[in-house]
Structure formats: structure tokens, C-alpha cells
Write a protein that holds these residues in place. Structure first.
Motif, PDB file in Angstrom:
ATOM      1  N   LEU A 163      33.702 -19.912 -37.991  1.00 20.72           N
ATOM      2  CA  LEU A 163      34.177 -21.263 -38.305  1.00 20.72           C
ATOM      3  C   LEU A 163      35.459 -21.274 -39.121  1.00 20.72           C
ATOM      4  O   LEU A 163      36.403 -21.999 -38.809  1.00 20.72           O
ATOM      5  CB  LEU A 163      33.094 -22.031 -39.065  1.00 20.72           C
ATOM      6  N   HIS A 164      35.477 -20.468 -40.181  1.00 22.02           N
ATOM      7  CA  HIS A 164      36.583 -20.557 -41.139  1.00 22.02           C
ATOM      8  C   HIS A 164      37.458 -19.312 -41.210  1.00 22.02           C
ATOM      9  O   HIS A 164      38.397 -19.264 -42.006  1.00 22.02           O
ATOM     10  CB  HIS A 164      36.038 -20.875 -42.534  1.00 22.02           C
ATOM     11  N   GLY A 165      37.136 -18.298 -40.420  1.00 18.21           N
ATOM     12  CA  GLY A 165      38.012 -17.142 -40.339  1.00 18.21           C
ATOM     13  C   GLY A 165      37.977 -16.223 -41.537  1.00 18.21           C
ATOM     14  O   GLY A 165      38.931 -15.461 -41.744  1.00 18.21           O
ATOM     15  N   LYS A 189      29.849 -14.065 -54.534  1.00 12.45           N
ATOM     16  CA  LYS A 189      29.480 -15.354 -55.136  1.00 12.45           C
ATOM     17  C   LYS A 189      29.355 -16.450 -54.080  1.00 12.45           C
ATOM     18  O   LYS A 189      28.552 -17.368 -54.221  1.00 12.45           O
ATOM     19  CB  LYS A 189      30.499 -15.742 -56.200  1.00 12.45           C
ATOM     20  N   GLU A 190      30.153 -16.350 -53.032  1.00 13.72           N
ATOM     21  CA  GLU A 190      30.114 -17.352 -51.966  1.00 13.72           C
ATOM     22  C   GLU A 190      28.717 -17.443 -51.357  1.00 13.72           C
ATOM     23  O   GLU A 190      28.226 -18.526 -51.049  1.00 13.72           O
ATOM     24  CB  GLU A 190      31.127 -16.979 -50.885  1.00 13.72           C
ATOM     25  N   THR A 201      41.437 -22.505 -44.958  1.00 11.03           N
ATOM     26  CA  THR A 201      41.809 -22.312 -43.554  1.00 11.03           C
ATOM     27  C   THR A 201      43.191 -22.889 -43.286  1.00 11.03           C
ATOM     28  O   THR A 201      44.031 -22.262 -42.627  1.00 11.03           O
ATOM     29  CB  THR A 201      40.778 -22.974 -42.623  1.00 11.03           C
ATOM     30  N   ARG A 202      43.448 -24.067 -43.789  1.00 10.03           N
ATOM     31  CA  ARG A 202      44.751 -24.704 -43.584  1.00 10.03           C
ATOM     32  C   ARG A 202      45.864 -23.873 -44.225  1.00 10.03           C
ATOM     33  O   ARG A 202      46.942 -23.697 -43.622  1.00 10.03           O
ATOM     34  CB  ARG A 202      44.721 -26.121 -44.172  1.00 10.03           C
ATOM     35  N   GLY A 237      41.261 -13.283 -48.537  1.00 11.55           N
ATOM     36  CA  GLY A 237      40.804 -13.942 -49.755  1.00 11.55           C
ATOM     37  C   GLY A 237      39.646 -13.251 -50.428  1.00 11.55           C
ATOM     38  O   GLY A 237      38.876 -13.889 -51.153  1.00 11.55           O
ATOM     39  N   LEU A 238      39.501 -11.937 -50.211  1.00 13.59           N
ATOM     40  CA  LEU A 238      38.388 -11.218 -50.831  1.00 13.59           C
ATOM     41  C   LEU A 238      38.616 -11.052 -52.331  1.00 13.59           C
ATOM     42  O   LEU A 238      39.750 -10.842 -52.779  1.00 13.59           O
ATOM     43  CB  LEU A 238      38.222  -9.837 -50.197  1.00 13.59           C
ATOM     44  N   SER A 239      37.552 -11.107 -53.085  1.00 12.20           N
ATOM     45  CA  SER A 239      37.621 -10.848 -54.520  1.00 12.20           C
ATOM     46  C   SER A 239      37.843  -9.351 -54.748  1.00 12.20           C
ATOM     47  O   SER A 239      37.579  -8.536 -53.850  1.00 12.20           O
ATOM     48  CB  SER A 239      36.318 -11.276 -55.192  1.00 12.20           C
TER      49      SER A 239
END
Length: 541
Positions: free
Chosen positions: A177-179, A188-189, A250-251, A519-521
Motif C-alpha cells: 500500500l505505502h511502499g 515502533k510502527e 508516500t507523497r 525511512g528505516l530507523s
């Protein structure tokens, strides 16, 4: 005369009040009612499918309940479901009013939106445009890669299988969905998402909150005296913040020209065409996220539970997959056609422990007649999947896990019983409300069922004396979507050759994963690097 009129008026009012909650004679039968409340006082507040099944055996496969003046009809017969939910799906497509749903989602949740709402029509159109079988198949590489990591993680930490299944389901749907994927359960997500989903599911279970839709005055209870209202507000704030953030991420990735083919990229590019603003887009993405995580997680956890509890079924599946696939490669979706017993296990798991025993309630747009009974306009309809799938008139020994039943009859029914009304898509909903992510879910279920059976032995845990500890096949979480409570078992790799294949296949997933590891921590980046070191050493030896 005035006194007589006063008494007459009081008597009339009293008669009207007494009539509230009573069952009209043309309705299907059901439990006895009491004035005003109807059946509200006996409406089950947890695991309602058990009580509904008990009532169905007593009052029939079509029975009714009264909640104040409102009518609820419960279908526990496949023929009634086929007729009313599919053939007459145009008039049973609505959802009943949901004050809780409105409080939390503002009417923008595709699962609970009313048929008359522009939100449902817009979001359903968007789902139909992006979740086609062809579009879904484009995401098979990330599903295969995540399924390989599931095997790898269970291989190295078998006691964590329960949470690793959750990680798999969430990471797949986040990626599709969000890549962006979720490489470890400790992200945490994941932990935050699961906590909110459990609260949301618990609030939606029939009986979890007062019957505010049937007794509207309950809506006026001040928030300080209504914990359920405070719970709704907290869940809304948490969900909305998460879904808006995912869309904005995503945007932003699209602005940087870092497209990776996710569904929400398509939605954002076609926002104007689809008629969706940011609020609707965020809830649309969020509700698809919900639909693709809890259900797949629950199914796979139930599958493992059944394999532990019924070793003979597991043994037969092992024999079949060893014959078809062998030692030197992992299964593929194409192999499933040659494995009727494993297909039977997949079907039997749906029957044995349906993920949504009652599904989401429907509502009638017009008055319907069925077998001499009237179902009024605005009636809430529950499809009691549990009761249908555990009906002894349809299935031999329905409380047992018996995949063989699907080898003897296409729909698993007893010899001589016509099971043609039991559509294979029943677990995914009915009519126009059928799950739009059905094809994606089926791919995940099929891939992982084969992989887990190919790779591992599943056995009960043992006590200090070496005796097996039976699993509790009825220990399930409450909510609209149920799942086994955490349980222990022993999981071992079947052969050393299969362990090596898993290690090598996991290393080769790096290229597929790299597109989604955005976007990985710092902790996740470290985990990704560390998890791939042993395989690199293995291949160099």
C-alpha cells in the motif's frame, strides 16, 4: 370526562411503551422479548457467534432479535446467505448506523460506510480500480520475499513464530500500500499499530458498547461517564495521525522520484480523477491496511494452531509436499494445483476457525420477504459464519479439523448433502461488500501455508517431565476479527537441506527489499544489516 380521557391517554401511552421491544408476528422467530429492551438484555457482549449458533439450533437458520424498536436478523444457513446476500445483494448492501464508527472514522471507513454515502461509492470505486487480480499479482515478489523472511525468522527464533506472523502480515500490506516495509517486530510502527487495532476491533464487537444506535438517548451520556466514548476518541486520534503520516510519507517519496509501485502512489496520482481529498485518501489507505493485516495474521496463526493440535493432518501434508516439491527448492504458487491435500488444509482452516465469525453487519435498503418471513427495511443482518461452518447437519464432526472432508466433497459437506450454496468466497464477505483485497490475501495464505508445511514440524510444547502440553483450540481473542491468543509450541526445521535453502533464498531477497526499505530507523537499519551477515558468511564457505 377529563379524568376518563386522561386515563385513556395514559393507557394508550402505556400500551405503546409495552409494544416497544416486542417481536412483530411476521418476523422470523427468536428468543422471548421483554418490553422496551426486546432482547437487549440477553444480547451477548463477547464471542456473540457462540450464542447466535446456540439460538440458531433452537429457533432456526433464520432468526430475529429485537433491540428496542430495531430488528436484527441472523443468518445461519448457506441457502439464505446465497439468496439474501448475493442474489439480493443490491438490497442488503447497506450497513446499519454505527455511532461508534462515526465517532472514530467520521463515516470514511470503507467497511462501515453507509451505502448512501458518497464516501463508500468513491472508495469502493478506487479499490476496484487498484486491487484487480492483475495489479495484485504485480506485488507477488514482495509477498514471496516477506514469506521467505518469515521462514528465516522462525528458523532462527521458533519461539517467536506468533509475533513473526504478525510482522509478516503488516510488512506485506505496508509495502504493497505505502511502499515501505517493516523489517522487525520490534519496530515502533508495528507495536503501536497492533495495540490500536486490538482496541478498535474490541470496540466493534457486537455488545462491546451500549446499544446507542437502537437507543439514541444513550448518545447523550457525557464522555466523563462513558469510558467507551473516551476509548473511541483515543482510537480516532491514534488512527488518524498514523494514516495521515503514511500518506504524507508516500507523497514525499514521490516528490523525490522514489516510486516503488505501491498502490497508494496510484491513488495519489489519481486523487482528482477519483474525487478523493486528503482526509478520504488517508482513511482509505488506513482501512485497506486494517483489512490486510489482522485477517491474514489471524488465519496463519490459526493454521499453526491446527497443525499442532492435529498431527495426522500435518503428516499427510508433509508427505504430499515432499512428493511434489522435494528437498531442493521452495514451493511456488504453481505447485498448489498439484497438492489437493494442502488445498484442503487451506479450506479447512477457513471453516474450522473463520477469521471473522460474524463478519461486518449488513442492513436492508428495502423490505424483503424470505420463506414466509418479513425482513423490514433497515434491519441489521449478521451472517453467522461460525454457525454455518460448524453445523452438524452440513459437516461430519464439525468441531474437528479434518481436511479430508474437502477431498470427499468440493465444499467439505457430508456425503449426500448439497454444498453448492457454500461459496469458496464466503470467508471474504458477500455481494458488493466482498473484501476488495481478497486476491492479495489469498496469495499470502497460499504462499505461507505451503512454505510453513514444507519447512517445519509443528508439535506441542512439553512440560518439565517431557510430556506434551495440549494447545487450547478455543483460546481466542475477542473482537470482530478473532485470533488465537498467544500459545506455545515446538517448531523444528525438517531437514538441514531446507535450512540451507531458506538461508540462501533470504539473502537473495535483499534486492527486492531494498526498494521498500525507506525511512528505516537506525535500529531497523542495524537489524537489517545484522540479519544478513550469517548468510553472507554461509555462501562464502
Amino acid at each position: 370526562m377529563a379524568l376518563v380521557l386522561l386515563f385513556a391517554l395514559m393507557a394508550l401511552c402505556f400500551a405503546i411503551v409495552l409494544k416497544v421491544g416486542s417481536r412483530e408476528k411476521e418476523l422470523p422467530p427468536g428468543p422471548p422479548t421483554i418490553p422496551i429492551l426486546g432482547n437487549a438484555h440477553i444480547f451477548p457482549t463477547e464471542f456473540p457467534h457462540y450464542k447466535f449458533t446456540e439460538w440458531a439450533r433452537k429457533y432456526g437458520s433464520l432468526f430475529s432479535l429485537k433491540i428496542g424498536n430495531d430488528t436484527v436478523v441472523v443468518l445461519t444457513g448457506a441457502a439464505a446467505v446465497k439468496e439474501l446476500m448475493d442474489k439480493r445483494g443490491g438490497t442488503t448492501v447497506d450497513r446499519p448506523p454505527s455511532y461508534v464508527g462515526e465517532l472514530i472514522t467520521g463515516g470514511l471507513h470503507i467497511l462501515f460506510a453507509r451505502f448512501s454515502s458518497s464516501a463508500w461509492k468513491t472508495e469502493r470505486r478506487a479499490a476496484a480500480a487498484i486491487l484487480t487480480p492483475q495489479a495484485t499479482n504485480q506485488h507477488l515478489p514482495i509477498q514471496r520475499a516477506e514469506a521467505t523472511q518469515l521462514l528465516h525468522n522462525i528458523l532462527h527464533s521458533p519461539q517467536s513464530f506468533y509475533t513473526e506472523i504478525q510482522r509478516y502480515s503488516i510488512s506485506v500490506i505496508y509495502s504493497v500500500l505505502h511502499g515501505r516495509r517493516v523489517p522487525q517486530y520490534e519496530t515502533k510502527e508495528i507495536t503501536g499499530y497492533i495495540a490500536v487495532m486490538h482496541k478498535w476491533s474490541a470496540l466493534l464487537e457486537p455488545g462491546a458498547v451500549p446499544p446507542v444506535d437502537a437507543i439514541p438517548i444513550l448518545k447523550r451520556i457525557p464522555e466523563r461517564w462513558a469510558k467507551w466514548k473516551r476509548d473511541c476518541k483515543r482510537v480516532r486520534d491514534l488512527q488518524r495521525a498514523r494514516y495521515f503520516r503514511l500518506v504524507e510519507e508516500t507523497r514525499e517519496r514521490m516528490r523525490r522520484n522514489q516510486h516503488n509501485g505501491s498502490f497508494m502512489e496510484d491513488v495519489l496520482e489519481r486523487q482528482a480523477e477519483l474525487g478523493m481529498d486528503d482526509e478520504m485518501t488517508s482513511w482509505f489507505g488506513g482501512t485497506l491496511l486494517e483489512g490486510g493485516t489482522d485477517t491474514t495474521t489471524s488465519y496463519l496463526q490459526s493454521l499453526v494452531l491446527a497443525l499442532v493440535a492435529y498431527p495426522e493432518a500435518q503428516k499427510k501434508a508433509h508427505e504430499e509436499i515432499d512428493r511434489v516439491v522435494g528437498e531442493h527448492r521452495m514451493p511456488t504458487l504453481e505447485d498448489l494445483e498439484q497438492m489437493p491435500y494442502i488445498r484442503a488444509i487451506i479450506s479447512e482452516t477457513h471453516r474450522f476457525r473463520p477469521v471473522t465469525p460474524l463478519g461486518a453487519p449488513h442492513a436492508t435498503l428495502t423490505t424483503e420477504e424470505y420463506h414466509g418471513h418479513i425482513i423490514p427495511k433497515g434491519t441489521t443482518i449478521f451472517v453467522n459464519m461460525w454457525g454455518i461452518f460448524h453445523d452438524p447437519a452440513l459437516f461430519d464432526n464439525p468441531e474437528d479439523f479434518m481436511p479430508e472432508r474437502y477431498l470427499l466433497a468440493e465444499n467439505g459437506t457430508k456425503p449426500g448433502i448439497d454444498g453448492s450454496d457454500l461459496k469458496p468466497t464466503f470467508p471474504f464477505g458477500f455481494g458488493r461488500r466482498i473484501c476488495p483485497g481478497m486476491y492479495l490475501a489469498q496469495n499470502s495464505i497460499n504462499l505461507n501455508a505451503m512454505n510453513l508445511l514444507w519447512a517445519f514440524d509443528f508439535k506441542p510444547d512439553i512440560d518439565t517431565n517431557g510430556n506434551p502440553i495440549p494447545v487450547d483450540i478455543f483460546a481466542y481473542r475477542k473482537g470482530i476479527a478473532t485470533a488465537p491468543l498467544p500459545f506455545k509450541c515446538r517448531i523444528t526445521i525438517r531437514t538441514a537441506a531446507k535450512a540451507r535453502i531458506i538461508e540462501n533464498e533470504f539473502l537473495e531477497t535483499a534486492d527486492i527489499f531494498s526498494k521498500f526499505e525507506v525511512g528505516l530507523s537506525p535500529e531497523d537499519k542495524e537489524f537489517v544489516a545484522r540479519s544478513r551477515e550469517p548468510e553472507a558468511k554461509l555462501l562464502s564457505e
